[in-house]
Design an enzyme around this catalytic site. Structure first.
Site, PDB file in Angstrom:
ATOM      1  N   ASP A  41       0.775  -1.198  -0.087  1.00 35.19           N
ATOM      2  CA  ASP A  41      -0.021  -0.279   0.032  1.00 35.19           C
ATOM      3  C   ASP A  41       0.953   1.171  -0.299  1.00 35.19           C
ATOM      4  O   ASP A  41       1.743   1.466   0.868  1.00 35.19           O
ATOM      5  CB  ASP A  41      -0.673   0.035   1.250  1.00 35.19           C
ATOM      6  N   TYR A 100       1.889  -1.311   9.906  1.00 39.26           N
ATOM      7  CA  TYR A 100       0.702  -1.452   8.951  1.00 39.26           C
ATOM      8  C   TYR A 100       0.325  -0.019   8.365  1.00 39.26           C
ATOM      9  O   TYR A 100       0.775   0.978   9.012  1.00 39.26           O
ATOM     10  CB  TYR A 100      -0.349  -2.075   9.354  1.00 39.26           C
ATOM     11  N   ARG A 159      -7.834  -1.365  11.363  1.00 33.77           N
ATOM     12  CA  ARG A 159      -6.544  -0.668  10.995  1.00 33.77           C
ATOM     13  C   ARG A 159      -6.470   0.331   9.883  1.00 33.77           C
ATOM     14  O   ARG A 159      -7.802   0.490   9.061  1.00 33.77           O
ATOM     15  CB  ARG A 159      -5.526  -1.865  10.379  1.00 33.77           C
ATOM     16  N   ASP A 160      -5.510   0.675   9.360  1.00 36.73           N
ATOM     17  CA  ASP A 160      -5.388   1.697   8.289  1.00 36.73           C
ATOM     18  C   ASP A 160      -5.819   3.110   8.476  1.00 36.73           C
ATOM     19  O   ASP A 160      -6.755   3.627   7.839  1.00 36.73           O
ATOM     20  CB  ASP A 160      -5.964   1.170   6.881  1.00 36.73           C
TER      21      ASP A 160
HETATM   22  C1  FRU Z   1      -3.794  -3.768   2.473  1.00 36.18           C
HETATM   23  C2  FRU Z   1      -3.336  -4.123   3.963  1.00 36.18           C
HETATM   24  C3  FRU Z   1      -3.676  -3.289   4.992  1.00 36.18           C
HETATM   25  C4  FRU Z   1      -2.668  -3.349   6.055  1.00 36.18           C
HETATM   26  C5  FRU Z   1      -1.505  -3.654   5.035  1.00 36.18           C
HETATM   27  C6  FRU Z   1      -0.499  -4.484   5.580  1.00 36.18           C
HETATM   28  O1  FRU Z   1      -3.071  -4.215   1.476  1.00 36.18           O
HETATM   29  O2  FRU Z   1      -3.777  -5.647   4.113  1.00 36.18           O
HETATM   30  O3  FRU Z   1      -4.990  -3.388   5.689  1.00 36.18           O
HETATM   31  O4  FRU Z   1      -2.485  -2.363   6.797  1.00 36.18           O
HETATM   32  O5  FRU Z   1      -2.271  -4.137   3.783  1.00 36.18           O
HETATM   33  O6  FRU Z   1       0.845  -4.563   4.676  1.00 36.18           O
END
Ligand code: FRU
Length: 469
Positions: A41, A100, A159-160
């Site tokens: 990402d 992440y 997350r994210d």
């Molecule tokens: C999306 C993801 C996110 C996570 C990251 C880990 O591709 O799965 O949700 O934060 O990649 O690398």
């Protein structure tokens, strides 16, 4: 990953493998890719008043989804990028299984990262913290630790964080999964970047008129665009339709209206953001002149990624080109940013029956095609774009076996803008109202050929390489 041991292992990986990656015929000439290891990402895409910053999920040590660090590039013009010191490594108890995805924003004049600290338990299961880090004088990032734990009623898949400021308050959207496996986007607010308060579920499966829309929503991004609001999200577990949502995981968007007073987001249907084989986890920022610009990962998790042939040269995946987003007549458009025109060499022009069109004998080109009938474009022996009366079909050989797979854009096509690099193609339909992004690995010399009985007008440019220093 212990900090010093981690850094020396990363340095050794870069020293041993980066030459191999760059010499690979599939290594991009002008897209961003990892110097070694695995990239996924885009993270922390931001503008600090002088530089654009693009961070990325990076496993420098191998081509597997492990050891997630934040790599870091910066640029003044969104074309030429400079490598920056690695920004985050998973070296604390609260992020030991990966730093992440997340975002970046200026806070008190300092570039501040908000990311997910991922923790996996030995007996299965996981937890997550939303954490902060701030840039120091040396251009490194000092971790400030976790500021938000798991909310009640949700699994460890939270997350994210994407953060932004609006009228002196901070907001965050967060990807989440409920305990009964429904994908959601959570909305938080804080007076600073520390005291986060949950405002509720902004959107998700079985919300806002949507039916079953997947078991997890990753990588949300909410922003205002031309008077409306867009929520980008990556729902996992969407049921494939005959011609839509065919990738293992999808990248999609909702257009609607968000009210900062009631925190309600009313929206329409969930639409795929890119109809190609590889596109996931996009992130946007505002450019200095107010444009909304997006990078995506030209990859998809859990599909055929581990069969990509670049792995033998120690690297995998690349970013898309930066794209400008706009809403016109209620529809979302994506176009390559105008800065990319700087890569163009001399313009070539041709008009006539597609069958007689010249072959384009280069790996790195941009094509603009006006058409009023059918057309087929062959990208060497591995990818084919077929324009029929009411749809476009992109066919590609599987990375795993030689079978052909197809992706669809189901509207009549009158104009194509195609950006091609060593092993990728981005196809923009009718001035960007539809897009298909895909990797392809030609087994023979790369060549673009046209066929069809109808007339086309073809304009094309060879593209210069864009340096990453
Ligand atoms: C999306 C993801 C996110 C996570 C990251 C880990 O591709 O799965 O949700 O934060 O990649 O690398």
């Amino acid at each position: 990953m212990k900090k010093n041991k981690g850094l020396s292992a990363i340095l050794q990986a870069v020293m041993s493998h980066s030459a191999m990656a760059v010499k690979d015929k599939y290594y991009p000439r002008w897209h961003l890719a990892p110097i070694t290891g695995l990239l996924n990402d885009p993270n922390g895409f931001s503008f600090d008043g002088k530089y654009y910053h693009l961070f990325y999920q990076w496993n420098p040590l191998s081509c597997e989804h492990r050891n997630k660090c934040w790599g870091h590039w910066r640029s003044k013009d969104l074309i030429t990028w400079q490598h920056q010191p690695i920004a985050l490594m998973p070296d604390e108890v609260y992020d030991k299984d990966g730093c992440y995805s997340g975002s970046a924003a200026m806070n008190n004049g300092k570039l501040t990262l908000c990311y997910t600290g991922n923790i996996k338990f030995s007996h299965a299961g996981r937890s997550a913290w939303q954490c902060l880090a701030v840039e120091n004088e040396q251009g490194d990032f000092d971790k400030l630790g976790p500021v938000l734990g798991l909310p009640e009623g949700y699994s460890g898949h939270v997350r994210d964080p994407k953060i932004w400021q609006y009228q002196n308050r901070w907001y965050m959207v967060l990807g989440a999964q409920t305990l009964d496996n429904q994908g959601k986007v959570l909305l938080y607010t804080a007076p600073d970047l520390y005291q986060w308060q949950l405002l509720g579920e902004l959107a998700g499966s079985h919300l806002g008129g949507l039916g079953d829309a997947g078991y997890m929503w990753e990588c949300p991004d909410l922003f205002e665009l031309n008077g409306a609001f867009i929520l980008l999200t990556c729902p996992q577990g969407i049921k494939p339709e005959e011609k839509d949502f065919l990738n293992t995981h999808s990248s999609a968007y909702l257009i609607g209206h968000f009210d900062y007073n009631t925190h309600q987001f009313s929206h329409g249907e969930l639409i795929e953001l890119d109809a190609g084989f590889e596109f996931y986890a996009p992130q946007t920022t505002l450019a200095a002149d107010g444009r909304r610009i997006m990078f995506g990962w030209m990859g998809v998790p859990d599909g055929e990624e581990m069969y990509q042939p670049t792995i033998i040269n120690g690297w995998i995946h690349q970013m898309t080109c930066p794209r400008e987003l706009e809403i016109k007549q209620g529809k979302l458009y994506q176009r390559p940013i105008k800065e990319l025109q700087q890569l163009r060499n001399k313009q070539q022009h041709w008009h006539g029956i597609a069958d007689n069109a010249p072959e384009v004998d280069d790996v790195s080109v941009e094509l603009d095609i006006q058409l009023s009938g059918g057309l087929s474009i062959y990208f060497s022996d591995t990818l084919e774009l077929i324009i029929e009366k009411n749809q476009a079909i992109l066919k590609r050989r599987s990375f795993k076996n030689a079978q052909w797979h197809s992706r669809y854009w189901q509207y009549p096509v009158t104009q194509l803008q195609i950006l091609c690099d060593s092993s990728s193609v981005e196809i923009f339909f009718n001035n960007g109202i539809g897009v298909m992004s895909s990797r392809f690995f030609a087994s023979e010399k790369q060549q673009i050929k046209f066929s069809g009985k109808d007339k086309i007008t073809l304009t094309y440019w060879r593209l210069n390489d864009a340096l990453v220093k």
